[in-house]
Scaffold this motif. Sequence first.
Motif, PDB file in Angstrom:
ATOM      1  N   UNK A  94       0.059  42.438  12.432  1.00  0.00           N
ATOM      2  CA  UNK A  94      -0.403  41.057  12.618  1.00  0.00           C
ATOM      3  C   UNK A  94      -0.385  40.407  11.247  1.00  0.00           C
ATOM      4  N   UNK A  95       0.357  39.315  11.096  1.00  0.00           N
ATOM      5  CA  UNK A  95       0.516  38.730   9.757  1.00  0.00           C
ATOM      6  C   UNK A  95       0.619  37.198   9.837  1.00  0.00           C
ATOM      7  N   UNK A  96       0.263  36.565   8.727  1.00  0.00           N
ATOM      8  CA  UNK A  96       0.523  35.133   8.525  1.00  0.00           C
ATOM      9  C   UNK A  96      -0.040  34.256   9.654  1.00  0.00           C
ATOM     10  N   UNK A  97      -1.284  34.505  10.040  1.00  0.00           N
ATOM     11  CA  UNK A  97      -1.848  33.791  11.178  1.00  0.00           C
ATOM     12  C   UNK A  97      -3.298  33.415  10.876  1.00  0.00           C
ATOM     13  N   UNK A  98      -3.755  32.316  11.446  1.00  0.00           N
ATOM     14  CA  UNK A  98      -5.110  31.798  11.273  1.00  0.00           C
ATOM     15  C   UNK A  98      -5.823  31.899  12.621  1.00  0.00           C
ATOM     16  N   UNK A  99      -6.967  32.607  12.640  1.00  0.00           N
ATOM     17  CA  UNK A  99      -7.701  32.829  13.892  1.00  0.00           C
ATOM     18  C   UNK A  99      -9.131  32.326  13.700  1.00  0.00           C
ATOM     19  N   UNK A 100      -9.574  31.418  14.552  1.00  0.00           N
ATOM     20  CA  UNK A 100     -10.890  30.817  14.354  1.00  0.00           C
ATOM     21  C   UNK A 100     -11.583  30.527  15.677  1.00  0.00           C
ATOM     22  N   UNK A 101     -12.891  30.298  15.591  1.00  0.00           N
ATOM     23  CA  UNK A 101     -13.709  29.782  16.699  1.00  0.00           C
ATOM     24  C   UNK A 101     -13.719  30.683  17.929  1.00  0.00           C
ATOM     25  N   UNK A 102     -13.632  31.995  17.730  1.00  0.00           N
ATOM     26  CA  UNK A 102     -13.689  32.900  18.863  1.00  0.00           C
ATOM     27  C   UNK A 102     -15.107  33.082  19.382  1.00  0.00           C
ATOM     28  N   UNK A 103     -15.253  33.263  20.703  1.00  0.00           N
ATOM     29  CA  UNK A 103     -16.555  33.567  21.286  1.00  0.00           C
ATOM     30  C   UNK A 103     -17.021  34.958  20.851  1.00  0.00           C
ATOM     31  N   UNK A 104     -16.067  35.804  20.425  1.00  0.00           N
ATOM     32  CA  UNK A 104     -16.391  37.133  19.905  1.00  0.00           C
ATOM     33  C   UNK A 104     -15.791  37.330  18.528  1.00  0.00           C
ATOM     34  N   UNK A 105     -14.727  38.153  18.429  1.00  0.00           N
ATOM     35  CA  UNK A 105     -14.072  38.458  17.165  1.00  0.00           C
ATOM     36  C   UNK A 105     -12.783  37.656  17.008  1.00  0.00           C
ATOM     37  N   UNK A 106     -12.389  37.462  15.767  1.00  0.00           N
ATOM     38  CA  UNK A 106     -11.057  36.943  15.543  1.00  0.00           C
ATOM     39  C   UNK A 106     -10.024  37.950  16.015  1.00  0.00           C
ATOM     40  N   UNK A 107     -10.123  39.177  15.498  1.00  0.00           N
ATOM     41  CA  UNK A 107      -9.233  40.281  15.886  1.00  0.00           C
ATOM     42  C   UNK A 107     -10.086  41.514  16.125  1.00  0.00           C
ATOM     43  N   UNK A 108      -9.804  42.258  17.190  1.00  0.00           N
ATOM     44  CA  UNK A 108     -10.511  43.500  17.490  1.00  0.00           C
ATOM     45  C   UNK A 108      -9.497  44.623  17.703  1.00  0.00           C
ATOM     46  N   UNK A 109      -9.669  45.716  16.962  1.00  0.00           N
ATOM     47  CA  UNK A 109      -8.809  46.899  17.050  1.00  0.00           C
ATOM     48  C   UNK A 109      -9.660  48.052  17.563  1.00  0.00           C
ATOM     49  N   UNK A 110      -9.170  48.811  18.540  1.00  0.00           N
ATOM     50  CA  UNK A 110      -9.981  49.920  19.043  1.00  0.00           C
ATOM     51  C   UNK A 110      -9.242  50.797  20.024  1.00  0.00           C
ATOM     52  N   UNK A 111      -9.981  51.717  20.637  1.00  0.00           N
ATOM     53  CA  UNK A 111      -9.404  52.667  21.567  1.00  0.00           C
ATOM     54  C   UNK A 111      -9.358  52.141  22.986  1.00  0.00           C
ATOM     55  N   UNK A 112      -8.472  52.743  23.777  1.00  0.00           N
ATOM     56  CA  UNK A 112      -8.354  52.420  25.202  1.00  0.00           C
ATOM     57  C   UNK A 112      -8.916  53.582  26.010  1.00  0.00           C
ATOM     58  N   UNK A 113      -9.912  53.306  26.836  1.00  0.00           N
ATOM     59  CA  UNK A 113     -10.534  54.355  27.640  1.00  0.00           C
ATOM     60  C   UNK A 113      -9.633  54.721  28.812  1.00  0.00           C
ATOM     61  N   UNK A 114      -9.348  56.010  28.937  1.00  0.00           N
ATOM     62  CA  UNK A 114      -8.537  56.536  30.025  1.00  0.00           C
ATOM     63  C   UNK A 114      -9.268  57.706  30.681  1.00  0.00           C
ATOM     64  N   UNK A 115      -8.914  58.084  31.908  1.00  0.00           N
ATOM     65  CA  UNK A 115      -9.598  59.210  32.563  1.00  0.00           C
ATOM     66  C   UNK A 115      -9.556  60.497  31.751  1.00  0.00           C
TER      67      UNK A 115
END
Length: 389
Positions: free
Chosen positions: A170-191
């Motif tokens: 993710x590059x060269x981008x402006x992220x603002x005014x989110x109800x939560x995070x600008x960007x969120x990185x994390x795991x995906x829950x699977x069985x």
Amino acid sequence: MPRRQFIQKTLLLSVPPILGLTGIGKVFAAGSTTALTWTPPTRARGTAVLSVKNYGAAGDGVRDDTASFQAAINALPATGGTVQVPAGTYLIDPTVNVRLRSSMHLQLDPDAILKAKPNAAERAYVLMVMQVNDVEISGGRIIGDRDAHLGTTGEWGHGIMIRGSNRVTVRDIHVSNGWGDGISIGGAAQPTGVVPCVDVAISNIVCTNNRRQGLTIGCSRNVKVYDSEFSDSNGIAPQCGIDIEPDANDLRTTDTVHIQNCLIRNNKGNGILVYKRVKGVTVKSCTMEYNGGYGLLTVGANSGYVAQNRFQHNALCGLMFSSTTDAYQASGNVFRNNYTKTIGLNTVINPLVTMTGILPGTMPRGNDPHIQKSSTATNIRVTTNQYAM
């Protein structure tokens, strides 16, 4: 002002040149780098190029363009390619979200805006990168709906949601005014368990005025963050610039995070929080200033390196090694006028003093305004740093 110039100017203004001149030009203090220092990786993809305009996107800020974006992405061949977003304002429904696929680049024109459609959902994401590989997102702006949100609960209205994916830039981008995070990185829950993100690169971005935090780094491995700004997080805890935290599940961990040449400023909580089951974090050549908590706080974190940063004007101390933190080193940092909740904002530029180790307590209650260590933190090594007494 273009984002690159903006980041460079704000970094330059935030740190005065205090180390004088050398034969090859002016040398700035720790945390004051003003040039882009890193070129993020380009991810593998095919040669096809499609435009969202050819799939019905209006870009007028009024009509919902979510389906047109998804149609363009779905039309890429098996080998992937690039989906271009021309200049315009594109209304996106975060409750549906735009789902990226493997081997693709979502390329926004610098004047393209993805605007979140107002909604009442607790969880809603403008862009979703879910269990895919080799994805790149660049350019333009994402504006969340925090000012027009129709509900009052939840903290997960993110600009970009990355879960269980490999090789993402993710590059060269402006992220603002989110109800939560600008960007969120994390795991995906699977069985069968949680699938972490692996190899995520963040470069030359601005995340500002988001409600929870600028950037969350959850269950993941090998995350790099360079040349970016995370500022003005406010609204719901933790309200950090960057929160490195692998969620509440004890089976989730975060391993190997490198943050360099970033400006973390004016967040209501801590500048950077490193919280439990996290190991291998390096924070280098960053400026952490005017945050409402600590400049950088570690809680139960393992093995890290904090070097050549500037900590100034944070409401609590600049750097805190808290509860059961183990094996951290702090070297070559500059600390000036921290603990402003206690001593008030001191506008006097005091001379820097070079010292090794944590200063003896000079604050009320014996607290050091710059570096503190909990009694349960172990193997903490503080070498030569500079302090304003």
